[in-house]
Design an enzyme around this catalytic site. Sequence first.
Site, PDB file in Angstrom:
ATOM      1  N   LYS A  43       0.825  -1.204   0.000  1.00  8.22           N
ATOM      2  CA  LYS A  43       0.000   0.000   0.000  1.00  8.22           C
ATOM      3  C   LYS A  43       0.862   1.259   0.000  1.00  8.22           C
ATOM      4  CE  LYS A  43      -3.730  -2.320   2.581  1.00  8.22           C
ATOM      5  NZ  LYS A  43      -4.067  -3.078   1.433  1.00  8.22           N
ATOM      6  N   CYS A  44       1.862   1.275  -0.857  1.00  8.09           N
ATOM      7  CA  CYS A  44       2.865   2.344  -0.899  1.00  8.09           C
ATOM      8  C   CYS A  44       2.815   3.017  -2.267  1.00  8.09           C
ATOM      9  CB  CYS A  44       4.240   1.703  -0.659  1.00  8.09           C
ATOM     10  SG  CYS A  44       5.664   2.779  -0.850  1.00  8.09           S
ATOM     11  N   GLY A  45       3.247   4.256  -2.322  1.00 10.53           N
ATOM     12  CA  GLY A  45       3.334   4.936  -3.610  1.00 10.53           C
ATOM     13  C   GLY A  45       4.265   4.234  -4.578  1.00 10.53           C
TER      14      GLY A  45
END
Length: 160
Positions: free
Chosen positions: A36-38
């Site tokens: 759930k990271c850029g």
Amino acid sequence: MPTSVYDFKCLTPSGEQRPLADFRGKVLLIVNTASKCGFTPQFAGLEQLYEKYRERGLAILGFPCNQFGKQDPGSNDEIQEFCQLNYGVSFPMFAKIEVNGSGTDPLFSHLKQQAPGLGTNNIKWNFTKFLVDSDGKVVKRYAPITKPESIEKDIENLLG
């Protein structure tokens, strides 16, 4: 004292110990990942590198980590499923680990010692990458912003 990454064993998502000696003779790209990271879309680039070079001896090893912004909160099974469904990840993923602090996984302690970051040994964020030669020696560390495709030339050089 470990002298190469082949001296380590790591937990698979199912909880089994897997010796990294299983990858002896391969060029490795070891990455701390998050779902759930850029930078999560880098899974696609990592998978492309793996598909392109695995026959020539590249292995990519993913190690989920929830230490940065709590961006990988799921269970090992949920993380595996996410990576396969959303990015078609076929390279080996391992159990969730810590890469900094008192609970640092021994492999990542070794990687950080062999290839310190700028200004600190600590890993600064998800998708820090370590390139390891076919003898198990850490060659280079790449920042999270470094896209997988920009590492391709370094991989080719090690593959010969």
